[in-house]
Design a protein around this motif. Structure first.
Motif, PDB file in Angstrom:
ATOM      1  N   GLU A   1     -87.235  11.233 -33.362  1.00  0.00           N
ATOM      2  CA  GLU A   1     -87.473  12.680 -33.245  1.00  0.00           C
ATOM      3  C   GLU A   1     -87.153  13.187 -31.842  1.00  0.00           C
ATOM      4  OE1 GLU A   1     -90.989  12.402 -36.616  1.00  0.00           O
ATOM      5  OE2 GLU A   1     -91.504  12.672 -34.497  1.00  0.00           O
ATOM      6  N   ILE A   2     -87.445  12.373 -30.834  1.00  0.00           N
ATOM      7  CA  ILE A   2     -87.075  12.753 -29.461  1.00  0.00           C
ATOM      8  C   ILE A   2     -85.557  12.804 -29.321  1.00  0.00           C
ATOM      9  CG2 ILE A   2     -87.113  11.963 -27.051  1.00  0.00           C
ATOM     10  CD1 ILE A   2     -89.932  10.862 -27.622  1.00  0.00           C
ATOM     11  N   ASP A   3     -84.862  11.781 -29.873  1.00  0.00           N
ATOM     12  CA  ASP A   3     -83.397  11.760 -29.800  1.00  0.00           C
ATOM     13  C   ASP A   3     -82.781  12.969 -30.478  1.00  0.00           C
ATOM     14  OD1 ASP A   3     -82.884   8.131 -30.037  1.00  0.00           O
ATOM     15  OD2 ASP A   3     -83.302   9.457 -28.333  1.00  0.00           O
ATOM     16  N   LEU A   4     -83.348  13.411 -31.586  1.00  0.00           N
ATOM     17  CA  LEU A   4     -82.841  14.610 -32.258  1.00  0.00           C
ATOM     18  C   LEU A   4     -83.014  15.833 -31.365  1.00  0.00           C
ATOM     19  CD1 LEU A   4     -84.123  14.080 -35.915  1.00  0.00           C
ATOM     20  CD2 LEU A   4     -81.757  14.002 -35.142  1.00  0.00           C
ATOM     21  N   ARG A   5     -84.160  15.897 -30.693  1.00  0.00           N
ATOM     22  CA  ARG A   5     -84.398  17.076 -29.857  1.00  0.00           C
ATOM     23  C   ARG A   5     -83.484  17.124 -28.635  1.00  0.00           C
ATOM     24  NH1 ARG A   5     -89.921  15.955 -31.210  1.00  0.00           N
ATOM     25  NH2 ARG A   5     -90.366  15.010 -29.170  1.00  0.00           N
ATOM     26  N   ILE A   6     -83.109  15.939 -28.127  1.00  0.00           N
ATOM     27  CA  ILE A   6     -82.256  15.952 -26.932  1.00  0.00           C
ATOM     28  C   ILE A   6     -80.779  15.804 -27.286  1.00  0.00           C
ATOM     29  CG2 ILE A   6     -84.110  15.077 -25.469  1.00  0.00           C
ATOM     30  CD1 ILE A   6     -82.948  12.336 -25.588  1.00  0.00           C
ATOM     31  N   GLY A   7     -80.475  15.837 -28.626  1.00  0.00           N
ATOM     32  CA  GLY A   7     -79.087  15.943 -29.057  1.00  0.00           C
ATOM     33  C   GLY A   7     -78.315  14.648 -29.185  1.00  0.00           C
ATOM     34  N   ARG A   8     -78.974  13.524 -29.357  1.00  0.00           N
ATOM     35  CA  ARG A   8     -78.269  12.239 -29.491  1.00  0.00           C
ATOM     36  C   ARG A   8     -77.967  11.973 -30.968  1.00  0.00           C
ATOM     37  NH1 ARG A   8     -81.052   8.058 -25.278  1.00  0.00           N
ATOM     38  NH2 ARG A   8     -79.191   6.887 -25.899  1.00  0.00           N
ATOM     39  N   PHE A   9     -77.268  12.923 -31.592  1.00  0.00           N
ATOM     40  CA  PHE A   9     -77.078  12.897 -33.046  1.00  0.00           C
ATOM     41  C   PHE A   9     -76.170  11.743 -33.493  1.00  0.00           C
ATOM     42  CE2 PHE A   9     -77.601  17.467 -31.880  1.00  0.00           C
ATOM     43  CZ  PHE A   9     -78.864  17.624 -32.403  1.00  0.00           C
ATOM     44  N   ALA A  10     -75.008  11.606 -32.869  1.00  0.00           N
ATOM     45  CA  ALA A  10     -74.036  10.597 -33.311  1.00  0.00           C
ATOM     46  C   ALA A  10     -74.610   9.186 -33.191  1.00  0.00           C
ATOM     47  CB  ALA A  10     -72.744  10.721 -32.500  1.00  0.00           C
ATOM     48  N   GLU A  11     -75.367   8.934 -32.127  1.00  0.00           N
ATOM     49  CA  GLU A  11     -75.932   7.595 -31.931  1.00  0.00           C
ATOM     50  C   GLU A  11     -76.982   7.261 -32.994  1.00  0.00           C
ATOM     51  OE1 GLU A  11     -77.321   7.061 -27.916  1.00  0.00           O
ATOM     52  OE2 GLU A  11     -75.894   8.559 -27.202  1.00  0.00           O
ATOM     53  N   LEU A  12     -77.629   8.295 -33.520  1.00  0.00           N
ATOM     54  CA  LEU A  12     -78.707   8.062 -34.482  1.00  0.00           C
ATOM     55  C   LEU A  12     -78.213   7.751 -35.886  1.00  0.00           C
ATOM     56  CD1 LEU A  12     -81.356  10.783 -33.573  1.00  0.00           C
ATOM     57  CD2 LEU A  12     -81.665   8.309 -33.473  1.00  0.00           C
ATOM     58  N   ILE A  13     -77.015   8.197 -36.235  1.00  0.00           N
ATOM     59  CA  ILE A  13     -76.563   8.102 -37.630  1.00  0.00           C
ATOM     60  C   ILE A  13     -76.551   6.659 -38.142  1.00  0.00           C
ATOM     61  CG2 ILE A  13     -74.586   8.448 -39.172  1.00  0.00           C
ATOM     62  CD1 ILE A  13     -74.040  11.046 -37.572  1.00  0.00           C
ATOM     63  N   PRO A  14     -75.963   5.677 -37.415  1.00  0.00           N
ATOM     64  CA  PRO A  14     -76.003   4.297 -37.944  1.00  0.00           C
ATOM     65  C   PRO A  14     -77.428   3.749 -38.062  1.00  0.00           C
ATOM     66  CG  PRO A  14     -74.375   4.521 -36.184  1.00  0.00           C
ATOM     67  CD  PRO A  14     -75.171   5.782 -36.173  1.00  0.00           C
ATOM     68  N   GLU A  15     -78.267   4.046 -37.084  1.00  0.00           N
ATOM     69  CA  GLU A  15     -79.634   3.524 -37.119  1.00  0.00           C
ATOM     70  C   GLU A  15     -80.420   4.112 -38.282  1.00  0.00           C
ATOM     71  OE1 GLU A  15     -83.640   3.184 -34.320  1.00  0.00           O
ATOM     72  OE2 GLU A  15     -81.954   4.451 -33.685  1.00  0.00           O
ATOM     73  N   LEU A  16     -80.319   5.429 -38.477  1.00  0.00           N
ATOM     74  CA  LEU A  16     -81.055   6.069 -39.565  1.00  0.00           C
ATOM     75  C   LEU A  16     -80.547   5.599 -40.923  1.00  0.00           C
ATOM     76  CD1 LEU A  16     -81.339   9.674 -38.100  1.00  0.00           C
ATOM     77  CD2 LEU A  16     -83.240   8.136 -38.599  1.00  0.00           C
ATOM     78  N   THR A  17     -79.228   5.385 -41.013  1.00  0.00           N
ATOM     79  CA  THR A  17     -78.665   4.865 -42.270  1.00  0.00           C
ATOM     80  C   THR A  17     -79.250   3.500 -42.590  1.00  0.00           C
ATOM     81  OG1 THR A  17     -76.602   6.079 -41.859  1.00  0.00           O
ATOM     82  CG2 THR A  17     -76.529   4.273 -43.471  1.00  0.00           C
ATOM     83  N   ALA A  18     -79.367   2.647 -41.573  1.00  0.00           N
ATOM     84  CA  ALA A  18     -79.940   1.313 -41.779  1.00  0.00           C
ATOM     85  C   ALA A  18     -81.421   1.390 -42.132  1.00  0.00           C
ATOM     86  CB  ALA A  18     -79.736   0.469 -40.522  1.00  0.00           C
ATOM     87  N   LEU A  19     -82.162   2.268 -41.464  1.00  0.00           N
ATOM     88  CA  LEU A  19     -83.589   2.405 -41.764  1.00  0.00           C
ATOM     89  C   LEU A  19     -83.812   2.867 -43.196  1.00  0.00           C
ATOM     90  CD1 LEU A  19     -84.920   4.028 -38.464  1.00  0.00           C
ATOM     91  CD2 LEU A  19     -85.524   1.780 -39.353  1.00  0.00           C
ATOM     92  N   ARG A  20     -82.931   3.726 -43.689  1.00  0.00           N
ATOM     93  CA  ARG A  20     -83.085   4.228 -45.061  1.00  0.00           C
ATOM     94  C   ARG A  20     -82.830   3.146 -46.111  1.00  0.00           C
ATOM     95  NH1 ARG A  20     -80.389   7.842 -47.695  1.00  0.00           N
ATOM     96  NH2 ARG A  20     -82.203   8.207 -49.007  1.00  0.00           N
ATOM     97  N   GLU A  21     -82.131   2.076 -45.728  1.00  0.00           N
ATOM     98  CA  GLU A  21     -81.956   0.963 -46.666  1.00  0.00           C
ATOM     99  C   GLU A  21     -83.305   0.356 -47.038  1.00  0.00           C
ATOM    100  OE1 GLU A  21     -79.213  -0.301 -48.121  1.00  0.00           O
ATOM    101  OE2 GLU A  21     -78.027   1.349 -47.313  1.00  0.00           O
ATOM    102  N   ASP A  22     -84.223   0.286 -46.044  1.00  0.00           N
ATOM    103  CA  ASP A  22     -85.539  -0.299 -46.282  1.00  0.00           C
ATOM    104  C   ASP A  22     -86.520   0.704 -46.854  1.00  0.00           C
ATOM    105  OD1 ASP A  22     -85.251  -2.244 -43.242  1.00  0.00           O
ATOM    106  OD2 ASP A  22     -84.756  -2.785 -45.313  1.00  0.00           O
ATOM    107  N   ARG A  23     -86.341   1.996 -46.544  1.00  0.00           N
ATOM    108  CA  ARG A  23     -87.290   3.025 -46.989  1.00  0.00           C
ATOM    109  C   ARG A  23     -86.511   4.189 -47.598  1.00  0.00           C
ATOM    110  NH1 ARG A  23     -92.436   2.381 -43.921  1.00  0.00           N
ATOM    111  NH2 ARG A  23     -92.204   0.565 -42.561  1.00  0.00           N
TER     112      ARG A  23
END
Length: 1017
Positions: free
Chosen positions: A158-180
């Protein structure tokens, strides 16, 4: 710091995760071994702590460790261990501290600083916590730590979204969604990141995927927040900026109507652990909002589910200020049907303060509005007495902000996202406290009677409250009088009642839910004689197949009329058993059930006996003792090794004993007599001597009444073995001689040889060594003529013991060396380890302490599961005798006392006397003369009571040494002289040598005037 041992790693982890807090021996034993720690747990724990202290000491002396303000150390105090060190030296506590700091920084708008702190925290997370450590404690702790890690990860995302680190988050969030994949927060964060980098199509694709999964798994739709985000992206509107994060105060909601139907209840007594499992987390984190897990409080009728839920709700109201609702779903009201999901939803909305005019009529819309309210409100909601998951499921959102507590007599396994909390009955202390809380302090002074009363109530909270209320209303009754009323046979259900409450009526409401077949099974299961049962025994009792039995047990389990105490092992609560018994079973049905059960038990036990004791002297079961249609049950049991056979016998032990004892009353006396014979090896090896005596006597009486001399001989020999083990030597000799005579008359050479072997061992216990040696040589000749090499090995081991006792160490060593290869040839680990123990004793008697210690430690390290508690305790006492005193006094005393506990529990008086002598010698060597004298005095009394001359002579010798150490040479001389006379009289050469050495030492220190019996130093 490398720690190769799993147990020591687990011990260090347990101490580190509770740094600064004292942990009791029992608490640590649970963390290391689970619910059923081995008898040697305390000794092993002592050893593990010693090794860890040494490791921590070496670490503290290293260059890095010397810079620490408080080097790590393990402190012992009042039967507890505490790890003392700076908590921030432990990665987990540093991780939590950094996560907490980051949260505070983020709340103050310092996102970049918070991101830096969270990066430090992330560097501490290096794979799975407590990796490789076994057991339920490690597994539960791993889950808790992983949940915390996920929460911290979401904070950083949520902090990364607020400070605009969108591109870096996409692979991590995609991987997290595999588990949840159904986590709407993760889905929303991924949609936001994708949309922010211009991937609108990909962002839109996430929403329907989540919607499909939510509908498939939970029959629900995405929440309002995710739906709103989807609409923003669909229409190409700008995302809310950072100003939205700070936000404004939320629009005030209408206050919830205070609950009007909260049932009257006593304050919560005990239940601290259950309460911790119900509550969502530490108070400091609750006020910040976020998702709260639904807790489902489950248990049998009257176990206190509602009381716990309402108490938890009261505690949490200040953290959930948007409302407090208690809703009775009426599954077991009796004169009213359960609420339908639609009616429950409408009533819940009204209790939450939603105006009645705005509550929809359509059921789906009611459920949607409930989900929305519970997703956005921080309220406390108690959904009490749910009939099943279908009644509750439509009301729950996938990610509630409310604290939702559901209680039910059903297991509610289909309730998505719920955290089950299964309630058991109260502990003794809590049960007594509850009774005293109801009746008041003036009438609760007789604690012993209260303990008896709450035990008769089965520690069930509702039963205790009803019983206490009845007692309170009868001022002329004493606690003792009420306890006696509750102790009447099959009468306590009628006693646990008041004018408005009756425990049997509470059970009746659950019984009504059962089908006819389930009711019949419930009544039959009450006939099972043991405290718990497995699926196969239940199938035999019910006369059903495994699959049919499994299905009916599942149904009874789901409504908590039975409990599953281990995988596929079940039990009825005492009061439910009595309730089921009172319902009754037809005579023909009962007799058929008894016959099926004992025939099944007989053949299953026979199979286990042959796996565990393949060389045991026994009689084959007769051809008419067949299983018929129950054979498939025996085939289905996983029993194909000695270990699995031992596990089965231990699990079924209580039921097998009860079945054998009640067989004559049930009209199956012959099956009971056979079962006693089949169980003889198990009862002997595991030291169940008290139970065995009555079973073998009854079997001998039965065979005598049937004029079956061959089987009477076997029963008498089994009885003689048991009596000898229990140190009842005269009675044992009588039974064995009678059995030997019958066996010889019947021409049963195997039984005769077995009886002679037992007589030889008996004479050794009585210190009639020459007679014992003659008998054992006769047995050896018989076994060699039969070419029975296993029994030859056993005879040689017995003869070796006799040679050692007679002072012929060379012959003893030769005999042991002949026996040991034979034991190994037959892969008999028990016999092998016993011979090794005998070799260790030989080294010990020759003064080779280090060699003896190595042998005893080797035995205990090989595999304790091979040996009985009796054998293990003998080895432990031998090991204690090799320890250096006073340096290792604490360990020696621990070993002796552990062994004494076992000997007293099983009733081995001779071993108890021997262990008391060993303990006394250790205390004397440490200068604790008074305690040593007391220990030897007890040993002497025990040895005299059973005629154990060896232990009696040893006690007299040691008492002489105690008197000499205390400066009483006359008393010392008297004891030593008596010991010498006894040892020489019965020809105990090794003990006689020890006494002579003690006398020589005494005479070298003092001079005597024998005429006047005066002693001068």
């Amino acid at each position: 710091m490398a720690i190769p041992s799993d147990k020591r790693r687990q011990l260090l982890a347990a101490l580190a995760l509770e740094v600064g807090r004292p942990l009791s021996h029992d608490s640590l034993a649970y963390r290391l071994w689970g619910e059923d720690p081995p008898p040697s747990a305390l000794t092993s724990l002592y050893s593990h702590v010693s090794h860890l202290r040494a490791l921590l000491g070496r670490a503290a002396r290293s260059t890095a460790a010397t810079e620490l303000r408080e080097p790590p150390s393990i402190v012992t105090k009042s039967h507890t261990y505490t790890l003392r060190t700076d908590p921030l030296l432990i990665d987990w506590y540093l991780y939590l501290d950094l996560s907490e700091q980051a949260g505070l920084l983020a709340e103050n708008g310092q996102d970049h600083q918070a991101r830096t702190v969270l990066s430090r925290a992330a560097s501490l997370w290096r794979g799975e916590p407590l990796a490789g450590l076994p057991g339920s404690w490690a597994r539960t702790t791993r889950t808790t730590m992983a949940d915390q890690h996920f929460t911290t990860t979401l904070r950083r995302v949520e902090i990364d979204l607020r400070i605009g680190r969108f591109a870096e988050l996409i692979p991590e969030l995609t991987a997290l969604r595999e588990d949840r994949p159904t986590d709407e927060r993760l889905a929303g964060h991924l949609m936001t990141a994708l949309y922010a980098v211009g991937r609108q199509t990909d962002a839109l694709a996430v929403y329907p995927a989540v919607a499909r999964l939510l509908h498939a798994h939970f029959a629900t739709e995405p929440g309002e927040q995710l739906t709103r985000l989807h609409q923003i992206i669909l229409h190409g509107e700008p995302l809310p900026g950072s100003a939205v994060r700070a936000g404004t105060a939320p629009t005030p909601r209408p206050a919830a109507v205070p609950p009007e139907d909260v049932p009257g209840r006593h304050r919560l007594i005990g239940r601290e652990d259950d309460l911790r499992r119900v509550l969502p987390g530490p108070d400091t984190r609750l006020a910040r909002g976020g998702v709260v897990t639904v807790s489902a409080i489950l248990g049998m009728p009257g176990v206190g589910k509602t009381t716990l839920a309402l108490h938890a709700a009261d505690l949490m109201r200040e953290h959930f200020p948007d409302g407090y609702v208690h809703l009775n779903l009426r599954a077991h009201v009796g004169n009213q049907p359960p609420l339908t999901p639609e009616a429950a939803g409408a009533l819940l909305l009204r209790r939450l303060g939603v105006p009645a005019t705005t509550i929809p009529l359509d059921a789906d819309e009611v459920f949607a509005l409930c989900a929305e309210e519970l997703s956005s409100r921080r309220a406390v909601v108690v959904l009490d007495d749910a009939s099943n998951a279908a009644q509750v499921r439509p009301l729950l959102p996938p990610a509630p902000s409310a604290l939702i507590l559901v209680t039910s007599r059903q297991r509610l396994t289909e309730l998505p996202g719920a955290r089950p909390v299964f309630l058991d009955v109260l502990t003794v202390d809590d049960a007594v406290a509850l009774f005293a809380d109801v009746v008041g302090p003036e009438r609760s002074t007789d604690t012993r009677s209260i303990i008896e009363i709450v035990e008769r109530c089965g520690h069930l909270p509702l039963a205790i409250e009803i019983a206490a209320s009845r007692f309170k209303g009868r001022p002329s009754w004493t606690l003792g009088h009420f306890a006696r009323r509750l102790s009447r046979t099959n009468g306590r259900l009628g006693e646990i009642r008041t004018g408005s409450a009756n425990i049997a009526q509470v059970f009746e409401l659950s019984y009504r839910y059962l089908s006819a077949g389930q009711r019949s099974a419930f009544r039959l299961l009450a006939l099972y004689p043991g405290p718990d049962f497995g699926v196969h025994a239940a199938a035999a009792l019910l006369g059903r197949t495994i699959d049919e039995t499994d299905e009916v047990l599942e149904a009874l389990l789901n409504c908590h009329l039975i409990q599953e105490i281990a995988p596929e092992r079940y039990q009825l609560h005492d009061l439910l058993r009595e309730f089921a018994t009172a319902l009754g079973v037809e005579k023909d049905q009962r007799e058929a059930a008894d016959d099926r059960l004992i025939r099944f038990a007989l053949h299953a036990a026979d199979r286990a006996d042959r796996l565990l004791y393949p060389h045991r002297s026994r009689t084959e079961l007769p051809g008419d003792q067949q299983l018929d249609h129950l054979a498939e049950l025996l085939t289905d049991i996983e029993m194909n090794s000695p270990e699995s056979a031992r596990t089965w016998l231990e699990a079924e032990h209580a039921a097998l004993i009860a079945l054998t004892a009640q067989a004559p009353r049930a009209g199956v006396a012959e099956s009971g007599a056979w079962l006693a014979h089949v169980l003889a090896g198990h009862l002997d090896a595991e030291a169940y001597w008290r139970e065995a005596q009555s079973l073998h006597r009854a079997a001998a009486a039965h065979w005598r009444s049937q004029a079956n001399d061959r089987q009477e001989a076997r029963a008498l020999i089994d009885l003689g073995a048991t009596l000898a083990n229990a140190s009842r030597y005269e009675s044992a000799a009588e039974a064995l001689e009678r059995g030997l005579g019958l066996a010889r008359t019947e021409g049963d050479l195997d039984a005769a040889a077995n009886a002679l072997n037992l007589l030889g061992r008996l004479r050794w216990s009585q210190s009639r060594l020459r007679e014992a040696l003659t008998i054992q040589r006769e047995v050896l000749a018989i076994r060699e003529e039969q070419n029975d090499r296993w029994n030859v090995a056993r005879c040689l081991a017995n003869i070796g013991i006799l040679h050692r006792s007679l002072g012929d160490s060379e012959s003893a060593l030769t005999t042991y060396n002949s026996a040991l290869p034979l034991a190994r040839k037959f892969d008999d680990r028990v016999l092998e380890l016993r011979i090794l123990n005998n070799l260790g004793e030989l080294h010990l008697s020759a003064g080779r302490n280090e060699m003896a210690r190595g042998v005893f430690e080797l035995i205990l390290e090989i595999d304790e599961s091979f040996m009985s508690q009796l054998d293990l305790s003998v080895v432990r006492t031998n090991l204690a005798e090799t320890l250096a005193i006073p340096e290792e006094l604490e360990m020696a005393v621990s070993l002796y006392r552990s062994a004494l506990t076992t000997f007293r529990e099983i009733g081995s008086v001779r071993h108890e006397a021997d262990s008391l002598n060993g303990l006394g010698q250790a205390l004397l060597a440490a200068g604790r003369h008074t305690e040593a004298h007391h220990s030897h005095t007890l040993a002497l009394e025990l040895a005299q009571s059973i005629g154990a001359a060896r232990e009696q002579a040893a006690a007299l010798r040691c008492l002489g040494l105690c008197e000499a150490a205390a400066g009483n040479p006359a008393a010392a001389l008297a004891h030593l002289t008596a010991a010498a006379t006894l040892a020489e009289q019965v020809d105990i050469a090794d003990e006689a040598a020890r006494v002579r050495a003690a006398l020589t030492d005494l005479k070298s220190r003092y001079s005597y005037n024998h005429d006047r019996h005066n002693v001068r130093p």
